[in-house]
Structures are given as structure tokens and as C-alpha cells.
Scaffold this motif. Structure first.
Motif, mmCIF file in Angstrom:
data_model
loop_
_atom_site.group_PDB
_atom_site.id
_atom_site.type_symbol
_atom_site.label_atom_id
_atom_site.label_comp_id
_atom_site.label_asym_id
_atom_site.label_seq_id
_atom_site.Cartn_x
_atom_site.Cartn_y
_atom_site.Cartn_z
ATOM 1 N N ALA A 38 -2.365 11.204 -21.099
ATOM 2 C CA ALA A 38 -3.270 10.185 -20.554
ATOM 3 C C ALA A 38 -2.487 9.302 -19.594
ATOM 4 O O ALA A 38 -1.589 8.568 -19.996
ATOM 5 N N SER A 39 -2.813 9.394 -18.314
ATOM 6 C CA SER A 39 -2.023 8.728 -17.281
ATOM 7 C C SER A 39 -2.814 7.646 -16.548
ATOM 8 O O SER A 39 -4.042 7.742 -16.415
ATOM 9 N N ASN A 40 -2.088 6.643 -16.064
ATOM 10 C CA ASN A 40 -2.703 5.740 -15.098
ATOM 11 C C ASN A 40 -2.941 6.537 -13.818
ATOM 12 O O ASN A 40 -2.423 7.640 -13.649
ATOM 13 N N HIS A 41 -3.750 6.004 -12.910
ATOM 14 C CA HIS A 41 -4.147 6.804 -11.741
ATOM 15 C C HIS A 41 -4.078 5.948 -10.492
ATOM 16 O O HIS A 41 -4.973 5.147 -10.213
ATOM 17 N N LEU A 42 -2.992 6.153 -9.716
ATOM 18 C CA LEU A 42 -2.767 5.363 -8.509
ATOM 19 C C LEU A 42 -3.106 6.112 -7.236
ATOM 20 O O LEU A 42 -3.432 5.502 -6.224
ATOM 21 N N ALA A 43 -3.001 7.450 -7.275
ATOM 22 C CA ALA A 43 -3.192 8.237 -6.052
ATOM 23 C C ALA A 43 -3.521 9.681 -6.395
ATOM 24 O O ALA A 43 -3.269 10.143 -7.510
ATOM 25 N N VAL A 44 -4.048 10.401 -5.416
ATOM 26 C CA VAL A 44 -4.329 11.827 -5.590
ATOM 27 C C VAL A 44 -3.058 12.573 -5.967
ATOM 28 O O VAL A 44 -3.067 13.511 -6.762
ATOM 29 N N GLY A 209 3.514 -1.644 -16.923
ATOM 30 C CA GLY A 209 3.702 -3.013 -16.478
ATOM 31 C C GLY A 209 2.594 -3.507 -15.569
ATOM 32 O O GLY A 209 2.686 -4.591 -14.984
ATOM 33 N N GLN A 210 1.503 -2.732 -15.450
ATOM 34 C CA GLN A 210 0.390 -3.135 -14.586
ATOM 35 C C GLN A 210 -0.423 -4.270 -15.208
ATOM 36 O O GLN A 210 -0.517 -4.384 -16.427
ATOM 37 N N GLU A 211 -1.021 -5.051 -14.350
ATOM 38 C CA GLU A 211 -1.988 -6.051 -14.808
ATOM 39 C C GLU A 211 -3.255 -5.318 -15.253
ATOM 40 O O GLU A 211 -3.716 -4.408 -14.562
ATOM 41 N N TYR A 212 -3.813 -5.712 -16.397
ATOM 42 C CA TYR A 212 -4.997 -5.041 -16.927
ATOM 43 C C TYR A 212 -6.260 -5.798 -16.537
ATOM 44 O O TYR A 212 -6.311 -7.030 -16.595
ATOM 45 N N VAL A 213 -7.289 -5.048 -16.143
ATOM 46 C CA VAL A 213 -8.580 -5.618 -15.772
ATOM 47 C C VAL A 213 -9.648 -4.995 -16.667
ATOM 48 O O VAL A 213 -9.785 -3.775 -16.711
ATOM 49 N N ASP A 214 -10.410 -5.807 -17.363
ATOM 50 C CA ASP A 214 -11.355 -5.296 -18.360
ATOM 51 C C ASP A 214 -12.721 -4.950 -17.772
ATOM 52 O O ASP A 214 -13.766 -5.363 -18.284
ATOM 53 N N ILE A 215 -12.716 -4.230 -16.664
ATOM 54 C CA ILE A 215 -13.938 -3.618 -16.133
ATOM 55 C C ILE A 215 -13.561 -2.221 -15.660
ATOM 56 O O ILE A 215 -12.383 -1.892 -15.521
ATOM 57 N N TYR A 216 -14.567 -1.383 -15.398
ATOM 58 C CA TYR A 216 -14.293 -0.039 -14.929
ATOM 59 C C TYR A 216 -13.869 -0.053 -13.460
ATOM 60 O O TYR A 216 -14.407 -0.830 -12.655
ATOM 61 N N ALA A 217 -12.932 0.821 -13.105
ATOM 62 C CA ALA A 217 -12.458 0.893 -11.726
ATOM 63 C C ALA A 217 -13.595 1.234 -10.768
ATOM 64 O O ALA A 217 -13.648 0.728 -9.650
ATOM 65 N N ALA A 218 -14.519 2.101 -11.188
ATOM 66 C CA ALA A 218 -15.646 2.464 -10.329
ATOM 67 C C ALA A 218 -16.513 1.246 -10.018
ATOM 68 O O ALA A 218 -16.996 1.076 -8.899
ATOM 69 N N LYS A 219 -16.691 0.387 -11.018
ATOM 70 C CA LYS A 219 -17.468 -0.831 -10.816
ATOM 71 C C LYS A 219 -16.744 -1.772 -9.855
ATOM 72 O O LYS A 219 -17.369 -2.414 -8.994
ATOM 73 N N ALA A 220 -15.422 -1.841 -9.983
ATOM 74 C CA ALA A 220 -14.633 -2.680 -9.081
ATOM 75 C C ALA A 220 -14.739 -2.179 -7.645
ATOM 76 O O ALA A 220 -14.856 -2.968 -6.703
ATOM 77 N N LYS A 221 -14.702 -0.865 -7.467
ATOM 78 C CA LYS A 221 -14.815 -0.294 -6.127
ATOM 79 C C LYS A 221 -16.177 -0.597 -5.510
ATOM 80 O O LYS A 221 -16.284 -0.889 -4.313
ATOM 81 N N GLU A 222 -17.220 -0.505 -6.320
ATOM 82 C CA GLU A 222 -18.564 -0.807 -5.824
ATOM 83 C C GLU A 222 -18.645 -2.256 -5.354
ATOM 84 O O GLU A 222 -19.216 -2.549 -4.299
ATOM 85 N N ALA A 223 -18.089 -3.169 -6.139
ATOM 86 C CA ALA A 223 -18.135 -4.583 -5.792
ATOM 87 C C ALA A 223 -17.322 -4.857 -4.532
ATOM 88 O O ALA A 223 -17.732 -5.636 -3.667
ATOM 89 N N GLN A 224 -16.167 -4.215 -4.415
ATOM 90 C CA GLN A 224 -15.343 -4.395 -3.229
ATOM 91 C C GLN A 224 -16.047 -3.891 -1.981
ATOM 92 O O GLN A 224 -16.047 -4.537 -0.937
#
Length: 252
Positions: A38-44, A209-224
Motif C-alpha cells: 500500500a503506497s502513497n501516490h505522487l506520480a504516474v 512524513g507527509q501532511e495528512y488531509v482528511d478528505i479524498y484526493a479526488a474531492k480535493a481535485k474537484e474543488a481545486q
């Protein structure tokens, strides 16, 4: 054979020369048997560097579109993504999503090593976002350990939207396996699956060591995207730093 050719002869040497990848904690990945990375996901490029640095074959689920594009380019993409160990997953409907979960469980029960991104999509800003509970369901149904993996530098080598990668040192850190056998038989319990997923994300946060955000990344992208297009009223616009306050209504 194709996987070996891509890893050892074609793609692997190039990645080593230009990105000097290194990995820590390789001893935490079992030499045999099913396990879920289970990995974090920064890039393709995450899906290229992790399989490159792990001795065992790592299988990642990938969008069906990578395998079904028409023409010569489409055939090349299918050959390429098959060669780097990815398998096509149809995510266009609820039943397709279940099929993706079933595929993951089957591969793990066969003793395969499978990679997964609990965030569901790439981080839009380098922070770590809320995990989807599919990772917990797969782990419970396949009865395998979950091994947290943190990627570093892939977003610098392969920034979002970039067509060309640029040399940058890549580092991978593998954490100790997480055992969820205490929840055996509780697959489908959404509270249990959420608890497991949150435990996995906490391990990833500590490892990366990443900052954690308690929403889904897809939701964050939509808002951005809406904010960039001016679709949100002025009083509702949020900077990328404030986006963690966007209410979450998406199911795990």
C-alpha cells in the motif's frame, strides 16, 4: 518473460542511470506468498520505480483505457503497461469496481505481490489524502498482510501534467507489515474497514512524513478545478492550503 525484459533489459537500466533509485526496508517484503503493498501516490512513475526496486514481480491494477486505445499507439501502450506488470481494471461502474476488488483478491490468493494506492488517485499537492476502504476489503478477503510503502521524489521527476520525466533521485521506504488477522471474518463491515484503512494511512503518514488531509484526493481535485475556473462563489473559494476543510460526502 516480457516483465523480465522490461525490468532487466529495456526500462530498468535507463531508470537506474537517470534517477539513481534506492530502497530501504526491502527485508519487510516477504520472499513468497501474497502481500499487499500500500503506497502513497505522487506520480504516474510510482508504478514504475516500485516494481523496478522489488525483486519479486509486483502487479498494479491500471485503468482499462491503457489497454484498449486504438491503433499502433494503443497497441504499444498495451504492450508497455503489460510489460511493467500492470493489469487492466474497469472502474466505470459499481459492478466494475467490485470486479476490480475481486481481481485483487484472486491475485493475492494465488500468492502474488500486489501494489495498490489507497488514496485512489495521485495527490494534487504532495500531501497524503484519506484512503479508500477497498484496500481493507482486499486485505481481509485475501487474508494477507499490508505493507506500507512511501515514495519520495517521483513527483519531482514526473510532475503532474508533464510529458517528459527529468532526472531526480528517487527513494523508496518500505515499512513493517501490518497484520489485520484480528478482523478475520469482518469483511464488509464498513466500520471495521474504515478503521483498518485509517491505520494504513497513519502508517503511511509516519513513513512518508507527509501532511495528512482528511478528505479524498479526488474531492480535493474537484474543488481545486472548480476554484481555478471561478466556478465557486468568492466566499467559498479556498486556497490549496485550506482545501482540507471541504466537506467530505464520498463513500469509502
Amino acid at each position: 518473460m516480457l516483465y523480465w525484459l522490461m525490468k532487466r533489459v529495456l526500462l530498468g537500466p535507463l531508470l537506474h542511470v537517470f534517477f539513481r533509485p534506492r530502497i530501504e526496508g526491502l527485508e519487510n517484503i516477504p520472499a513468497e506468498g501474497g502481500a499487499l503493498l500500500a503506497s502513497n501516490h505522487l506520480a504516474v512513475s510510482d508504478s514504475f520505480f516500485l516494481p523496478l526496486m522489488v525483486p519479486r514481480r509486483v502487479t498494479f491494477p491500471a485503468k482499462m483505457e491503457y489497454f484498449t486505445a486504438p491503433g499502433l499507439k494503443g497497441r504499444f501502450k498495451k504492450w508497455f503497461f503489460t510489460g511493467v506488470g500492470q493489469i487492466p481494471i474497469d472502474r466505470s461502474s459499481g459492478s466494475a469496481a467490485q470486479a476490480a476488488l475481486d481481481t485483487g483478491v484472486r491475485l493475492l490468493r494465488e500468492g502474488r505481490l500486489m501494489g495498490i494506492y489507497p488514496e485512489g488517485t495521485r495527490s494534487p499537492d504532495g500531501r497524503l489524502y484519506k484512503g479508500k476502504t477497498g484496500v481493507a476489503r482486499i486485505a481481509l478477503e485475501a487474508r494477507v498482510p499490508v505493507i506500507p510503502v512511501a515514495m519520495f521524489g517521483t513527483d519531482k521527476a514526473n510532475p503532474i501534467g508533464s510529458k517528459m520525466w527529468k532526472p531526480y533521485p528517487i527513494r523508496i521506504k518500505v515499512g513493517k507489515p501490518l497484520d489485520f488477522s484480528r478482523y478475520e471474518g469482518l469483511s464488509g463491515d464498513r466500520f471495521v474497514e474504515r478503521s483498518i484503512t485509517d491505520e494504513i494511512m497513519y502508517a503511511l503518514m509516519e513513513l512518508s512524513g507527509q501532511e495528512y488531509v482528511d478528505i479524498y484526493a479526488a474531492k480535493a481535485k474537484e474543488a481545486q478545478a472548480a476554484d481555478e475556473q471561478g466556478a465557486l462563489p468568492l466566499r467559498e473559494r479556498r486556497s490549496a492550503r485550506d482545501i482540507d476543510r471541504v466537506p467530505d460526502t464520498e463513500a469509502g
